[in-house]
Design an enzyme around this catalytic site. Structure first.
Site, PDB file in Angstrom:
ATOM      1  CG  ASN A  11      -1.724   1.231   1.400  1.00 63.89           C
ATOM      2  OD1 ASN A  11      -1.795   2.057   0.483  1.00 63.89           O
ATOM      3  ND2 ASN A  11      -2.362   1.377   2.556  1.00 63.89           N
ATOM      4  CE  LYS A  13       0.042   3.160   4.853  1.00 60.12           C
ATOM      5  NZ  LYS A  13       0.150   3.272   6.295  1.00 60.12           N
ATOM      6  CG  HIS A  96      -5.599   1.922   5.351  1.00 55.83           C
ATOM      7  ND1 HIS A  96      -5.160   2.856   6.259  1.00 55.83           N
ATOM      8  CD2 HIS A  96      -4.591   1.033   5.186  1.00 55.83           C
ATOM      9  CE1 HIS A  96      -3.926   2.536   6.624  1.00 55.83           C
ATOM     10  NE2 HIS A  96      -3.556   1.445   5.984  1.00 55.83           N
ATOM     11  CD  GLU A  98      -2.658   5.437   6.811  1.00 60.98           C
ATOM     12  OE1 GLU A  98      -2.636   5.429   5.568  1.00 60.98           O
ATOM     13  OE2 GLU A  98      -1.747   4.943   7.512  1.00 60.98           O
ATOM     14  CD  GLU A 166      -3.120  -2.246   7.465  1.00 63.30           C
ATOM     15  OE1 GLU A 166      -2.062  -2.505   6.892  1.00 63.30           O
ATOM     16  OE2 GLU A 166      -3.724  -1.175   7.297  1.00 63.30           O
ATOM     17  N   GLY A 172       3.035   2.423  10.789  1.00 64.59           N
ATOM     18  CA  GLY A 172       4.027   3.484  10.634  1.00 64.59           C
ATOM     19  C   GLY A 172       4.778   3.829  11.909  1.00 64.59           C
ATOM     20  CB  SER A 212       5.623  -1.724  12.001  1.00 70.05           C
ATOM     21  OG  SER A 212       5.260  -0.371  12.253  1.00 70.05           O
TER      22      SER A 212
HETATM   23  P1  13P Z   1       3.371   0.503   7.616  1.00 67.51           P
HETATM   24  O1  13P Z   1       3.862  -0.787   6.985  1.00 67.51           O
HETATM   25  O2  13P Z   1       4.070   1.716   7.084  1.00 67.51           O
HETATM   26  O3  13P Z   1       3.306   0.427   9.093  1.00 67.51           O
HETATM   27  O4  13P Z   1       1.841   0.659   7.103  1.00 67.51           O
HETATM   28  C1  13P Z   1       0.972  -0.392   7.248  1.00 67.51           C
HETATM   29  C2  13P Z   1      -0.277  -0.065   6.513  1.00 67.51           C
HETATM   30  O5  13P Z   1      -1.040   0.787   6.928  1.00 67.51           O
HETATM   31  C3  13P Z   1      -0.532  -0.769   5.249  1.00 67.51           C
HETATM   32  O6  13P Z   1      -1.829  -0.551   4.800  1.00 67.51           O
END
Ligand code: 13P
Length: 250
Positions: A11, A13, A96, A98, A166, A172, A212
């Site tokens: 992803n 993002k 997601h 976010e 997640e 992150g 992560s």
């Molecule tokens: P990270 O791997 O940067 O922690 O992000 C995970 C994520 O949100 C994937 O959708």
């Protein structure tokens, strides 16, 4: 246990430029592949066409990061699942954390997006996960169970739906739950799916871990009984890291 193909999903993002996409995909195209492992990249929507063209001759799959529930209409700035199918996507990430946080998306919204994804003939990657406060309060399994129940639509099958766990606090941050914690949540998700959809569908459905994930922890996480792949953010932006994670699978 049903054989489940491992899905290693990147992803991106809101990270890309034309140059970055070319470099990253060039790196991924050198990956020789691995039996039983499917690689997926989910760039921001303006890059879906160009990235799709770059990977069209490869086994790397294309996915989007969200979609609108409707097939067309007056929804400025939004993208329909049918358009994503037209561009060559196979998957759409929905719900997601976010998007839930930035755009106030609810389980009902996510449910509608997953249905739209299915209507367009694509697979939905339905994201769920608890906040740190919810984990500290001992509510993880309740929260995640409710998100799965309310976000995954009735038409879900092992082919058209993937669930990604997640934990919000692991995204992150460099922090991850312990392997026991991850397996506990994944087992609970699968048992909820079993109750609702039956054994055949639930045991064929892929459950991804995200938060992560990186080359140094991927092998341990991907070896867990109910972890069938990863949804990877930061480490999916470096070809070397992303392919190392894919190599750690299986
Ligand atoms: P990270 O791997 O940067 O922690 O992000 C995970 C994520 O949100 C994937 O959708």
């Amino acid at each position: 246990m049903a054989e489940r193909t491992t899905l290693i999903a990147g992803n991106w993002k809101m990270n890309a430029s034309s140059e970055m996409a070319v470099n990253l995909i060039d790196g991924l195209l050198t990956w020789p592949g691995k039996p039983g492992v499917e690689m997926l990249v989910c760039p921001p929507s303006p890059y879906l066409g160009p990235v799709g063209a770059m990977i069209s001759e490869s086994d790397i799959r294309l996915g989007a990061q969200t979609c609108h529930p409707n097939a067309s209409g007056a929804h400025t700035g939004d993208v329909a699942a049918e358009m994503l199918a037209d561009l060559g996507c196979s998957y759409v990430i929905v719900g997601h954390s976010e998007r839930r946080a930035d755009h106030g998306e609810t389980d009902a919204d996510v449910h509608a997006q997953a249905e739209a994804t299915h209507r367009a003939g694509l697979s939905a990657i339905v994201c769920v996960g608890e906040t740190e406060a919810e984990r500290d309060a001992g509510k993880t399994l309740d929260i995640v169970g409710a998100q799965v129940a309310n976000s995954v639509p009735d038409g879900a099958t092992a082919e058209n739906t993937v669930v990604a766990y997640e934990p919000v606090w692991a995204i992150g941050t460099g922090r991850t739950p312990t392997s026991d914690q991850v397996q506990e949540v994944h087992a609970a998700i699968r048992s909820g799916l079993k109750e609702r959809f039956g054994d055949a569908i639930a045991s064929g459905m892929r459950l991804l871990y995200g938060g992560s994930m990186k080359p140094s922890n991927a092998a341990e996480l991907l070896a867990l009984a109910d972890v069938d792949g990863g949804l990877i953010g930061g480490a999916s932006l470096k070809a070397e890291d992303f392919t190392a994670i894919a190599d750690a699978a299986g």
